[in-house]
Design an enzyme around this catalytic site. Structure first.
Site, PDB file in Angstrom:
ATOM      1  CG  ASP A  97      -5.589  10.235  -3.813  1.00 29.26           C
ATOM      2  OD1 ASP A  97      -6.553   9.605  -4.289  1.00 29.26           O
ATOM      3  OD2 ASP A  97      -4.393   9.949  -4.027  1.00 29.26           O
ATOM      4  CD  GLU A 131      -1.665   5.713  -6.786  1.00 32.90           C
ATOM      5  OE1 GLU A 131      -2.413   6.686  -7.004  1.00 32.90           O
ATOM      6  OE2 GLU A 131      -1.971   4.783  -6.031  1.00 32.90           O
ATOM      7  CD  GLU A 132      -5.540   8.005  -7.915  1.00 31.64           C
ATOM      8  OE1 GLU A 132      -6.092   6.909  -7.741  1.00 31.64           O
ATOM      9  OE2 GLU A 132      -5.381   8.821  -6.986  1.00 31.64           O
ATOM     10  CG  ASP A 160      -1.027   7.504  -2.398  1.00 26.06           C
ATOM     11  OD1 ASP A 160      -1.243   6.508  -3.114  1.00 26.06           O
ATOM     12  OD2 ASP A 160      -1.767   8.513  -2.386  1.00 26.06           O
ATOM     13  CG  HIS A 247     -10.409   8.354  -5.722  1.00 27.58           C
ATOM     14  ND1 HIS A 247     -10.284   7.045  -6.137  1.00 27.58           N
ATOM     15  CD2 HIS A 247      -9.149   8.783  -5.458  1.00 27.58           C
ATOM     16  CE1 HIS A 247      -9.005   6.699  -6.122  1.00 27.58           C
ATOM     17  NE2 HIS A 247      -8.295   7.728  -5.711  1.00 27.58           N
TER      18      HIS A 247
HETATM   19  N1  DTR Z   1      -3.655   4.283  -3.495  1.00 24.94           N
HETATM   20  C1  DTR Z   1      -4.218   5.551  -3.085  1.00 24.94           C
HETATM   21  C2  DTR Z   1      -5.093   5.484  -1.871  1.00 24.94           C
HETATM   22  C3  DTR Z   1      -4.779   4.464  -0.890  1.00 24.94           C
HETATM   23  C4  DTR Z   1      -5.662   3.580  -0.397  1.00 24.94           C
HETATM   24  N2  DTR Z   1      -5.077   2.829   0.548  1.00 24.94           N
HETATM   25  C5  DTR Z   1      -3.794   3.199   0.671  1.00 24.94           C
HETATM   26  C6  DTR Z   1      -2.802   2.723   1.491  1.00 24.94           C
HETATM   27  C7  DTR Z   1      -1.539   3.272   1.385  1.00 24.94           C
HETATM   28  C8  DTR Z   1      -1.294   4.290   0.459  1.00 24.94           C
HETATM   29  C9  DTR Z   1      -2.330   4.774  -0.363  1.00 24.94           C
HETATM   30  C10 DTR Z   1      -3.564   4.208  -0.237  1.00 24.94           C
HETATM   31  C11 DTR Z   1      -5.036   6.144  -4.181  1.00 24.94           C
HETATM   32  O1  DTR Z   1      -6.110   5.598  -4.443  1.00 24.94           O
HETATM   33  O2  DTR Z   1      -4.617   7.168  -4.739  1.00 24.94           O
HETATM   34 ZN    ZN Z   2      -6.335   8.043  -5.436  1.00 26.78          ZN
END
Ligand code: DTR
Ligand code: ZN
Ligand code: ZN
Length: 277
Positions: A97, A131-132, A160, A247
């Site tokens: 991630d 993004e986070e 992602d 995370h």
């Molecule tokens: N947004 C991402 C993790 C994440 C959680 N659900 C989804 C669905 C589709 C893409 C990404 C994600 C993060 O927390 O970095």
């Molecule tokens: Zn994340």
């Protein structure tokens, strides 16, 4: 479309791991590890003939950066974009991630260069900052597009988390054409997919979708738990999260499933080739 060598994708991830290790253990927005990650990606793209641009913004009173890479040629009024969040959380190196998506998008761009691809549509690749913190970089990019440039983007593909150690194969169910492109690829592999439900609005496709740009993407799962039905079709471990290091400091180079990484990277390349010509 080429079969992307997963070894190449892993090599990028090893570099991102080294960068995190050399920069306080993370690649987070506003920290040295983020900019070092961006510089690594940019250097590869510059050497491969892309036109790269760094877009600066501020978030939480720290400077953030987006990296945009245009492949020269193609019909500019019809742009196909593929992108991924590049920043990690502060807790760890963020290899799944989201080094996984960032490395796969990079390797796809490098494959375009190796092939000397001449798509009918203009190809643009992007790596997003912060993004986070709430899709800050991608939102900044979309908000700063002129209405003309916004109307020229015919698709945005988002990647992602695509290498989760206990992987699922999820396809975004936003634009039907993009969704079908990915489903066609996976049915060719004999790999069943599910609709991505965990993340509506939770990644960098959201700002594009909010202005009416067709979006799609792939996801291998985060902190939801894999059911026994899902383990029956995909393998892996039921009753465990798709990524138990989500995370966390253990989101390292060891926190990957190479098969998922390879299949998703190849699906990415297939979609870029298919949607741009
Ligand atoms: N947004 C991402 C993790 C994440 C959680 N659900 C989804 C669905 C589709 C893409 C990404 C994600 C993060 O927390 O970095
Ligand atoms: Zn994340
Ligand atoms: Zn492959």
């Amino acid at each position: 479309a080429p079969d992307l060598p997963v070894a190449n994708v892993k090599a990028h991830l090893s570099q991102l791991q080294s960068i995190a290790t050399a920069n306080g253990g993370n690649r987070a927005h506003g920290r040295t590890g983020y900019r070092a990650s961006l510089d690594y990606v940019k250097a590869k793209l510059d050497a491969a003939g892309f036109t790269t641009t760094i877009q600066q913004f501020t978030s939480s009173s720290r400077t953030g950066y987006n990296l945009i890479a245009d492949w020269p040629g193609g019909d500019t009024p019809r742009v196909v974009m593929a992108g991924s969040p590049l920043d990690s959380v502060t807790a760890g190196p963020g290899i799944n991630d989201n080094g996984s998506g960032s490395a796969a998008v990079l390797e796809t761009a490098l494959a375009v260069s190796r092939a000397g691809l001449q798509p009918t549509r203009h190809l643009r690749f992007a790596w997003w900052g912060a993004e986070e913190l709430g899709m800050v970089g991608s939102r900044y990019y979309v908000n700063n597009l002129s209405s003309t440039n916004r109307s020229r983007i015919s698709a945005y593909l988002n990647f992602d988390m695509i290498g989760s150690p206990n992987p699922g194969y999820f396809v975004y169910d936003d634009d039907p054409t993009i969704e079908q492109t990915f489903k066609t690829y996976f049915s060719g592999l004999g790999v069943p997919t599910e609709i991505e439900t965990e993340g509506d609005g939770r990644s960098d496709h959201a700002p594009f979708k909010n202005v009416g740009i067709p979006v799609g993407g792939l996801f291998s799962g985060a902190d939801y738990v894999k059911t026994s039905a899902q383990a029956a079709k995909w393998g892996g471990t039921a009753g465990q999260p798709f990524d138990r290091c989500y995370h966390s400091s253990c989101d390292t180079i060891a926190n990957l499933n190479d098969t998922a990484l390879d299949r998703n990277a190849d699906a990415l390349a297939y979609a870029v080739w298919t949607l741009s010509s």
